[in-house]
Design a protein around this motif. Structure first.
Motif: not given
Length: 581
Positions: A91-97, A115-124, A142-144, A154-157
């Motif tokens: 998937e092509f993710i359009e945006g900025k790191t 807000s970002w901490g909550k989002q990343l916590c949810e992904v993890l 660099d990987n977000i 979250l990119i680059d696994f």
């Protein structure tokens, strides 16, 4: 590498290169039949020394991602393998790191970081809840990617792994990014688990909040006292716990961390309500004292005592607030209680003026606060009448804020009013001397330079000679006065800081106006170079004080280059004039 316009696997037309690193290239491609854009990640033996290992990692990354379905993770579409090259279509993710966002802004506001901490916590949490759990291990800005919708992905696994449950097992290789990696990620120091990702998340949020990059020397996390202004204790506590060196001392899972994030807002809201109640009680008590005591001396003293306590609460509330409009109201309330309280003005400077960061908006709010009317006068006028020394110090600090931290024509011209107010009060005989001789010379020089910005530097030079505008000789002389600032081995940190700012200012002005200076018959190249040599002589003190010597060195080189160019143009112009007469 794939050529632009070529078609991969008969389906994906390559449109452009959107990323390139040491081991891989990422292209933007369009599916020819579906007309949908995808990202194509390429690993080639030709450009990759460890091709076998890296290509296996890419396949592992694809194997992990194809099992996942979450809005905070990219989708894998296809894997294409040929001899000595492998492509992953995703998937092509359009945006900025977040690294790009941080570079643009310098640091991120606490509300957005939370807000970002909550989002990343949810992904993890989603990754850790898989069977077996997936440990990401390389969380960093660099990987977000921040999408235009405000959603993080979250990119680059490439370093992710499925968790091994064997007791006493350790990771045998170091994977991750220095500075962001947890201690257990260094080979042989223990096994990475959920708590590893929590550590990396903590460091990422720290970097966003403070603007410090732990992946740059000295690769350290600074003590919280150096994190900057207006960061709440509540979010500091959460981030510090995430970054504990011992995994057992961190949050043990994302559920615990998620709850901690939710409590940040609650605790701040509760703390604010408590502080407001304190202030209301104090004000009511003051009013009752004044009414019941009929303004007896004892009651007036008690009322003043409680006013001071109320002011302390207002100042603390202001400095904790990340909402500048709320802080403005707190400061106004404090000044209405005691208009000439020096601590309020010191707090205003601390809250609104930061190194290289004093915006027009900040200046507007600060001005609105000190222009608050009390007893038919502004609070600033009352401060000036009652506490002359404190008023002069405040004006000097605000002037420096405009001159250096806002900078440019806007800041330097706006500083004139503040510096001139100080100059007008120097040695007026009414009070003891507030400034030493060196500081007096500096404030006079600052006032004159600011006045030049408001006269001929902005409005243009009067070539008629009929008006009384200052000329560039006067400007040069004021820079020389400013550049007389002396520092030694025994100089205080504040003196070295002042000398550093003055050195930058003189170098910048000589660079900007070298041509105009050298048109004055009284100024020559050697005189300008002499001023630059003075600055160069201070460099060793700046380096010891950990000032940005490289920045000043570049300014000096630029000034020297412009002086040489201006001097050359001057003689070319003279020759041209002679030839034309």
């Amino acid at each position: 590498m794939l050529k632009l316009g070529s078609v991969l696997d008969g389906k994906y037309k390559i449109i452009s290169v959107i990323g390139q690193g040491g081991m891989s290239t990422v292209y933007l491609a369009r599916h020819q039949r579906l007309n949908k854009e995808w990202a194509v990640k390429e690993i080639s033996r030709e450009y990759c020394e460890n091709y076998e290992m890296i290509s296996r990692q890419l396949v592992l990354e694809a194997d992990i991602l194809k099992k996942l379905n979450h809005p905070g993770l990219p989708k894998i579409i296809d894997i294409i393998e040929k001899k000595d090259v492998i492509w992953m279509v995703m998937e092509f993710i359009e945006g900025k790191t977040l690294k790009e966002v941080l570079k643009e802004r310098g640091r991120i506001q606490e509300t957005e970081v939370l807000s970002w901490g909550k989002q990343l916590c949810e992904v993890l949490s989603y990754l850790h809840s898989r069977t077996p759990p997936i440990i990401y291990r390389d969380l960093k800005p660099d990987n977000i990617i921040l999408k235009k919708t405000g959603r993080l992905v979250l990119i680059d696994f490439g370093t992710a792994r499925e968790y091994c449950y064997e007791k006493n097992s350790t990771d045998t290789t170091y994977l991750g990014t220095r500075g962001y990696a947890a201690p257990e990620q260094y080979g042989g120091m223990g096994q990475t688990d959920e708590r590893t990702d929590i550590y990396c998340l903590g460091v990422t949020l720290y970097s966003m909040l403070t603007g410090y990059s732990p992946e740059k020397p000295p690769y350290k996390i600074y003590h919280q006292q150096y994190w900057g202004e207006n960061i709440s204790c509540e979010i500091k506590e959460v981030i510090l716990k995430c970054m504990q060196l011992e995994p057992d001392m961190r949050y043990q899972n994302c559920k615990e961390l998620s709850y901690a994030f939710s409590q940040v807002d609650y605790k701040k809201h509760t703390s604010l309500k408590t502080e407001k109640r304190k202030v209301k009680k104090l004000i009511v008590f003051i009013v009752l004292l004044q009414i019941s005591g009929m303004f007896s001396l004892g009651c007036k003293e008690a009322a003043h005592f409680y006013k001071e306590k109320a002011i302390t609460v207002y100042i603390e509330s202001s400095e904790k607030s990340i909402d500048k409009k709320k802080a403005e109201q707190y400061y106004k309330q404090a000044l209405l209680l005691i208009p000439d309280e020096k601590a309020i003005y010191q707090s205003l400077v601390k809250y609104f003026i930061h190194p290289n960061n004093f915006s027009v908006e900040d200046a507007s709010i600060l001005t609105s606060v000190v222009m608050t009317t009390c007893k038919e006068k502004t609070v600033l006028d009352i401060f000036k009448e009652n506490k002359r020394e404190g008023y002069m110090e405040f004006c000097y600090e605000v002037g420096l804020g405009y001159f250096y931290d806002m900078g440019g024509i806007t800041g330097k011209s706006a500083s004139e009013k503040w510096f001139c107010d100080v100059v007008d009060l120097l040695d007026d005989g009414k009070k003891k001397k507030t400034f030493d001789e060196g500081k007096k010379k500096r404030v006079i020089a600052y006032a004159n330079i600011a006045r030049y910005y408001n006269t001929f530097l902005i409005n243009g030079v009067d070539k008629s000679g009929e008006r009384e505008n200052k000329d560039f000789l006067d400007f040069y002389n004021e820079l020389c006065i400013l550049n007389q600032f002396k520092i030694t081995e025994r100089s205080s940190t504040s003196d070295i800081s002042a000398a550093y700012l003055i050195s930058k200012e003189v170098a910048i002005e000589i660079a900007n106006y070298a041509d105009e200076f050298l048109r004055m018959k009284e100024i020559n190249r050697e005189m300008l170079k002499k001023q630059l040599i003075k600055i160069n002589g201070r460099m060793r003190y700046f380096e010891r004080a950990k000032k940005n010597g490289k920045e000043l060195e570049n300014l000096l080189q630029d000034a020297q280059r412009r002086v040489e160019m201006a001097d050359g143009f001057k003689y070319e112009g003279d020759e041209g004039d002679e030839g034309g007469t």
